[in-house]
Design a protein around this motif. Sequence first.
Motif, PDB file in Angstrom:
ATOM      1  N   ALA A 184     -12.843  -4.608   6.692  1.00 14.11           N
ATOM      2  CA  ALA A 184     -11.724  -3.871   6.112  1.00 14.11           C
ATOM      3  C   ALA A 184     -11.015  -3.042   7.178  1.00 14.11           C
ATOM      4  CB  ALA A 184     -12.221  -2.946   5.003  1.00 14.11           C
ATOM      5  N   VAL A 185      -9.775  -2.696   6.891  1.00 12.36           N
ATOM      6  CA  VAL A 185      -9.030  -1.737   7.705  1.00 12.36           C
ATOM      7  C   VAL A 185      -9.147  -0.398   7.000  1.00 12.36           C
ATOM      8  CG1 VAL A 185      -6.752  -1.084   8.553  1.00 12.36           C
ATOM      9  CG2 VAL A 185      -7.421  -3.485   8.531  1.00 12.36           C
ATOM     10  N   VAL A 186      -9.591   0.625   7.732  1.00 14.57           N
ATOM     11  CA  VAL A 186      -9.752   1.955   7.157  1.00 14.57           C
ATOM     12  C   VAL A 186      -8.712   2.877   7.760  1.00 14.57           C
ATOM     13  CG1 VAL A 186     -11.293   3.933   6.854  1.00 14.57           C
ATOM     14  CG2 VAL A 186     -12.223   1.599   6.825  1.00 14.57           C
TER      15      VAL A 186
ATOM     16  N   CYS B 258      -8.558   0.261   3.095  1.00 19.27           N
ATOM     17  CA  CYS B 258      -9.223   1.429   2.512  1.00 19.27           C
ATOM     18  C   CYS B 258      -8.515   2.684   3.005  1.00 19.27           C
ATOM     19  CB  CYS B 258     -10.692   1.454   2.921  1.00 19.27           C
ATOM     20  SG  CYS B 258     -11.561   2.939   2.385  1.00 19.27           S
ATOM     21  N   ILE B 259      -8.024   3.476   2.078  1.00 15.30           N
ATOM     22  CA  ILE B 259      -7.407   4.758   2.421  1.00 15.30           C
ATOM     23  C   ILE B 259      -8.458   5.833   2.208  1.00 15.30           C
ATOM     24  CG2 ILE B 259      -5.524   6.372   1.967  1.00 15.30           C
ATOM     25  CD1 ILE B 259      -4.512   3.667   2.890  1.00 15.30           C
ATOM     26  N   ASP B 260      -8.896   6.446   3.304  1.00 17.81           N
ATOM     27  CA  ASP B 260      -9.902   7.507   3.268  1.00 17.81           C
ATOM     28  C   ASP B 260      -9.180   8.836   3.061  1.00 17.81           C
ATOM     29  OD1 ASP B 260     -11.957   9.307   3.632  1.00 17.81           O
ATOM     30  OD2 ASP B 260     -12.465   8.640   5.652  1.00 17.81           O
ATOM     31  N   LEU B 261      -9.451   9.464   1.927  1.00 17.96           N
ATOM     32  CA  LEU B 261      -8.754  10.692   1.535  1.00 17.96           C
ATOM     33  C   LEU B 261      -9.588  11.952   1.745  1.00 17.96           C
ATOM     34  CD1 LEU B 261      -7.379   9.202  -1.803  1.00 17.96           C
ATOM     35  CD2 LEU B 261      -6.060   9.607   0.296  1.00 17.96           C
ATOM     36  N   ALA B 262     -10.709  11.837   2.428  1.00 21.96           N
ATOM     37  CA  ALA B 262     -11.637  12.966   2.563  1.00 21.96           C
ATOM     38  C   ALA B 262     -10.991  14.207   3.161  1.00 21.96           C
ATOM     39  CB  ALA B 262     -12.844  12.562   3.398  1.00 21.96           C
TER      40      ALA B 262
ATOM     41  N   VAL C 135      -3.272  -7.985  -0.635  1.00 19.46           N
ATOM     42  CA  VAL C 135      -4.191  -7.020  -0.024  1.00 19.46           C
ATOM     43  C   VAL C 135      -4.898  -6.244  -1.131  1.00 19.46           C
ATOM     44  CG1 VAL C 135      -4.328  -4.944   1.420  1.00 19.46           C
ATOM     45  CG2 VAL C 135      -2.760  -6.787   2.028  1.00 19.46           C
ATOM     46  N   THR C 136      -6.193  -6.035  -0.958  1.00 19.86           N
ATOM     47  CA  THR C 136      -6.942  -5.189  -1.875  1.00 19.86           C
ATOM     48  C   THR C 136      -6.885  -3.763  -1.351  1.00 19.86           C
ATOM     49  OG1 THR C 136      -8.425  -7.006  -2.431  1.00 19.86           O
ATOM     50  CG2 THR C 136      -9.197  -4.776  -2.932  1.00 19.86           C
ATOM     51  N   LEU C 137      -6.255  -2.873  -2.099  1.00 18.92           N
ATOM     52  CA  LEU C 137      -6.156  -1.468  -1.714  1.00 18.92           C
ATOM     53  C   LEU C 137      -7.221  -0.686  -2.456  1.00 18.92           C
ATOM     54  CD1 LEU C 137      -4.477   0.763  -0.209  1.00 18.92           C
ATOM     55  CD2 LEU C 137      -3.299   1.093  -2.378  1.00 18.92           C
ATOM     56  N   VAL C 138      -8.034   0.044  -1.695  1.00 24.53           N
ATOM     57  CA  VAL C 138      -9.067   0.889  -2.285  1.00 24.53           C
ATOM     58  C   VAL C 138      -8.930   2.290  -1.705  1.00 24.53           C
ATOM     59  CG1 VAL C 138     -10.698  -0.953  -2.818  1.00 24.53           C
ATOM     60  CG2 VAL C 138     -10.743   0.098  -0.566  1.00 24.53           C
ATOM     61  N   LEU C 139      -9.293   3.269  -2.509  1.00 20.43           N
ATOM     62  CA  LEU C 139      -9.252   4.666  -2.080  1.00 20.43           C
ATOM     63  C   LEU C 139     -10.671   5.187  -1.995  1.00 20.43           C
ATOM     64  CD1 LEU C 139      -6.367   5.972  -4.396  1.00 20.43           C
ATOM     65  CD2 LEU C 139      -6.186   4.954  -2.120  1.00 20.43           C
ATOM     66  N   ALA C 140     -10.927   6.021  -0.990  1.00 16.32           N
ATOM     67  CA  ALA C 140     -12.282   6.546  -0.797  1.00 16.32           C
ATOM     68  C   ALA C 140     -12.254   8.058  -0.594  1.00 16.32           C
ATOM     69  CB  ALA C 140     -12.939   5.884   0.414  1.00 16.32           C
ATOM     70  N   GLN C 141     -13.276   8.684  -1.097  1.00 12.53           N
ATOM     71  CA  GLN C 141     -13.592  10.085  -0.847  1.00 12.53           C
ATOM     72  C   GLN C 141     -12.494  11.075  -1.228  1.00 12.53           C
ATOM     73  OE1 GLN C 141     -16.668  10.191   2.649  1.00 12.53           O
ATOM     74  NE2 GLN C 141     -14.718   9.485   3.483  1.00 12.53           N
ATOM     75  N   PRO C 142     -11.891  10.931  -2.406  1.00 13.86           N
ATOM     76  CA  PRO C 142     -10.903  11.937  -2.775  1.00 13.86           C
ATOM     77  C   PRO C 142     -11.601  13.272  -3.034  1.00 13.86           C
ATOM     78  CG  PRO C 142     -11.369  10.562  -4.660  1.00 13.86           C
ATOM     79  CD  PRO C 142     -12.105   9.967  -3.483  1.00 13.86           C
TER      80      PRO C 142
ATOM     81  N   GLU D  91     -16.660   6.805  -3.903  1.00  8.73           N
ATOM     82  CA  GLU D  91     -17.156   8.044  -3.307  1.00  8.73           C
ATOM     83  C   GLU D  91     -17.287   7.966  -1.795  1.00  8.73           C
ATOM     84  OE1 GLU D  91     -20.511   9.915  -5.146  1.00  8.73           O
ATOM     85  OE2 GLU D  91     -19.863   9.289  -7.139  1.00  8.73           O
ATOM     86  N   THR D  92     -17.518   6.771  -1.252  1.00 11.73           N
ATOM     87  CA  THR D  92     -17.659   6.637   0.202  1.00 11.73           C
ATOM     88  C   THR D  92     -16.800   5.493   0.718  1.00 11.73           C
ATOM     89  OG1 THR D  92     -19.482   5.044   0.182  1.00 11.73           O
ATOM     90  CG2 THR D  92     -20.083   7.393   0.050  1.00 11.73           C
ATOM     91  N   VAL D  93     -16.511   5.543   2.001  1.00 10.71           N
ATOM     92  CA  VAL D  93     -15.749   4.472   2.643  1.00 10.71           C
ATOM     93  C   VAL D  93     -16.550   3.162   2.582  1.00 10.71           C
ATOM     94  CG1 VAL D  93     -14.845   3.642   4.852  1.00 10.71           C
ATOM     95  CG2 VAL D  93     -14.408   6.000   4.126  1.00 10.71           C
ATOM     96  N   GLY D  94     -17.834   3.246   2.834  1.00 17.07           N
ATOM     97  CA  GLY D  94     -18.675   2.045   2.801  1.00 17.07           C
ATOM     98  C   GLY D  94     -18.649   1.362   1.444  1.00 17.07           C
ATOM     99  N   GLU D  95     -18.759   2.140   0.374  1.00 13.84           N
ATOM    100  CA  GLU D  95     -18.699   1.563  -0.985  1.00 13.84           C
ATOM    101  C   GLU D  95     -17.324   0.937  -1.246  1.00 13.84           C
ATOM    102  OE1 GLU D  95     -21.703   4.671  -3.282  1.00 13.84           O
ATOM    103  OE2 GLU D  95     -19.545   4.890  -3.521  1.00 13.84           O
TER     104      GLU D  95
END
Length: 110
Positions: free
Chosen positions: A10-12, A44-48, A73-80, A101-105
């Motif tokens: 994935a691209v983070v 993956c958009i990391d929002l932490a 593209v599959t867009l997923v959000l992580a760690q809001p 909850e996590t980037v890995g998940e």
Amino acid sequence: MRTASGPEGAVVCSLSGDLDLDGLAEVEAPLRELVSAAAPGVLCIDLAAVGFCDSTGLNLLLRLRLDAEESGVTLVLAQPGPQLSRLFELTGTGAVFRVFETVGEACAAG
């Protein structure tokens, strides 16, 4: 904004600061380019590190989701954080996004 290769190929993209009217110009074009570059794949958009998101930031995320869908593209959000999680809950957009909850998940689920 920082971009890296993530798990599962994935691209983070890690965002930081505020997703509001003032900060939108800095991230909108690069995020749209990432959607194009990730096709087909997972973005993956990391929002932490995002402290605040207003309606303009939420609208950007919603537009990115549509762009990603159109591009395969599959867009997923992580760690809001708490503020973003509450915003997703209040607006009902938590049902529209795939949020983890996590980037890995997030990357593994993509």
